[in-house]
Design an enzyme around this catalytic site. Structure first.
Site, PDB file in Angstrom:
ATOM      1  N   SER A 118      32.652  48.107  42.856  1.00 18.86           N
ATOM      2  CA  SER A 118      32.780  47.493  41.501  1.00 18.86           C
ATOM      3  C   SER A 118      32.220  46.041  41.407  1.00 18.86           C
ATOM      4  CB  SER A 118      34.371  47.425  41.117  1.00 18.86           C
ATOM      5  OG  SER A 118      34.193  47.169  39.793  1.00 18.86           O
ATOM      6  N   ASN A 119      32.306  45.295  40.147  1.00 19.50           N
ATOM      7  CA  ASN A 119      32.048  43.827  40.191  1.00 19.50           C
ATOM      8  C   ASN A 119      32.966  42.974  39.546  1.00 19.50           C
ATOM      9  OD1 ASN A 119      31.838  44.092  37.136  1.00 19.50           O
ATOM     10  ND2 ASN A 119      30.371  45.794  37.563  1.00 19.50           N
ATOM     11  N   ARG A 120      32.704  41.832  39.528  1.00 19.75           N
ATOM     12  CA  ARG A 120      33.763  40.851  39.100  1.00 19.75           C
ATOM     13  C   ARG A 120      34.099  40.672  37.497  1.00 19.75           C
ATOM     14  NH1 ARG A 120      31.585  35.873  41.372  1.00 19.75           N
ATOM     15  NH2 ARG A 120      33.157  34.813  40.402  1.00 19.75           N
TER      16      ARG A 120
END
Ligand code: C5P
Length: 400
Positions: free
Chosen positions: A211-213
């Site tokens: 995923s990402n932040r």
């Protein structure tokens, strides 16, 4: 803020809670900003504060009695409601909320609610157990679904001596909301806005993902701002911990492919698409059905995810398309290229070294005509309104 509400007609409804004394401050601030305010008090409110206080500060009669005619011989509550740009009820008690939810009309304020075509804002205040009661919560849910704007009470010391959620929101929060509702009043009415927000999670196995932040804060702020400006808003959100803004339809998705489907399913009825989500560009080419066992090394092959915005750009029609470009280098060049390639109307370029995850962001908005607007660092709520200002300007340019 002086003069910011010049020309606006506001009805301030005050119902019977100890917080009624704070409505005096609200009235002072509103008139100080230039608004013309008519105060309506319930019988309960008059036990806490004398109508004369409000009458003196508003320089208008305080409406309490259902059975009076207005100066122009219209029926009082109908005439008052027709003139107003906004009905604010602060504090809104459990009783007033219940009356509004069920359409009871046994005093001036509840009649006014039923006869006012203007937007309505409620600032509830009551004891913690009352606010938490499912009867009150269900009534609020009904009202939100009907488009009523509701502020969340604050947490703190209550009149009962208990600590909990139930305090009237801070004066600044109430005024901010009134400003938001009135400043751009209804300029997105009739639009169906679809906002995507948050990250996507691409599954490696039943418990692991890539995923990402992204936190979703920018997308949620946009959804809220669009709803405040009169749009019908749907939020398609990746996994986040953010609460759904009141009155907004929310669909939760996990992967980019699910987001793709959710957006395409709604594209036909969407007039403005804002893709604020940080969609993963790749996903593992296969996701294990069982939890993967430890190995010395692990090689994962990724395949490209569908580009949702590019797909929407291929079927653009008269829809307005807004994209985001999060970059760490060559911000504007990359953003300009995406705007062109995906057939967008606007692209919001943000240097992710500033805005990621925080409450503020610094962005540059590029438009399809080559316009570049660099904004200073601001709250995501304010940036959301600036983006929507540009959307409204594009729309009125089309009509002109
Ligand atoms: O090309 P890039 O991914 O940087 O473009 C960012 C914009 O495109 C964002 O608005 C994002 O929401 C959207 N996007 C998309 N589908 C993808 C990747 C990005 O809609 N698969």
């Amino acid at each position: 803020m002086k003069g910011s509400l010049e020309g606006k007609e506001i009805i301030l409804g005050v119902s019977g809670s100890i917080a009624a004394y704070k409505a005096v401050e609200i009235l002072r601030e509103l008139t100080g900003r230039g608004a013309a305010v008519t105060v309506v008090m319930t019988e309960g409110a008059q036990r806490f504060v004398a109508p004369l206080t409000f009458e003196t500060l508003s320089r208008r009669p305080v409406l309490t009695d259902l059975f009076t005619l207005d100066y122009d011989k219209h029926i009082g509550h109908v005439a008052t409601g027709e003139r107003a740009n906004l009905l604010v009820v602060a504090p809104a008690t459990a009783n007033t909320i219940a009356k509004f939810a069920h359409g009871l009309a046994d005093d001036f304020l509840s009649n006014l609610y039923l006869s006012s075509p203007c937007p309505v804002l409620l600032a509830p205040a009551m004891d913690r157990e009352m606010y938490a009661h499912s009867a009150v919560q269900e009534n609020l849910t009904h009202l939100k679904a009907r488009g009523v704007h509701v502020l969340e009470p604050e947490y703190g010391e209550l009149a009962s001596g208990l600590i909990g959620r139930g305090r009237l929101p801070e004066l600044s929060t109430i005024l901010q909301k009134i400003d938001d509702l009135l400043r751009h009043q209804g300029d997105l009415t009739g639009e169906t806005v679809l906002v995507t927000a948050g990250p996507t999670q691409e599954l490696l196995d039943p418990v692991r993902y890539i995923s990402n932040r992204s936190t979703g804060k920018m997308g949620f702020a946009l959804a809220q701002a669009a709803q405040d400006r009169g749009a019908h808003v749907t939020l398609v959100s990746g996994p986040t911990s953010l609460p759904t803004p009141p009155g907004i339809m929310r669909t939760d998705v996990t992967t980019a492919e699910e987001m793709y489907q959710a957006v395409l399913d709604r594209l036909d009825t969407t007039t403005i698409l804002i893709m604020a989500a940080a969609v993963a560009d790749y996903r593992p080419s296969s996701s294990a059905s069982q939890k993967m066992k430890k190995q010395e090394t692990l090689t994962v092959e990724f395949v490209r995810n569908p580009d949702i915005l590019a797909e929407a750009g291929r079927h653009k029609g008269s829809r307005i398309l807004v994209g985001f470009a999060a970059e760490t280098e060559d911000l504007l060049e990359n953003a300009r290229e995406k705007l062109r390639k995906k057939h967008l109307d606007l692209i919001v370029a943000n240097d992710i070294r500033v805005g990621f995850g925080g409450e503020t962001t610094r962005v540059t908005i590029l438009d399809r005509h080559g316009g570049v607007q660099e904004l200073p660092e601001r709250s995501k709520r304010e940036v959301a309104h600036q983006i929507l200002d540009r959307v409204v300007a594009l729309r009125s340019g089309e009509r002109a």
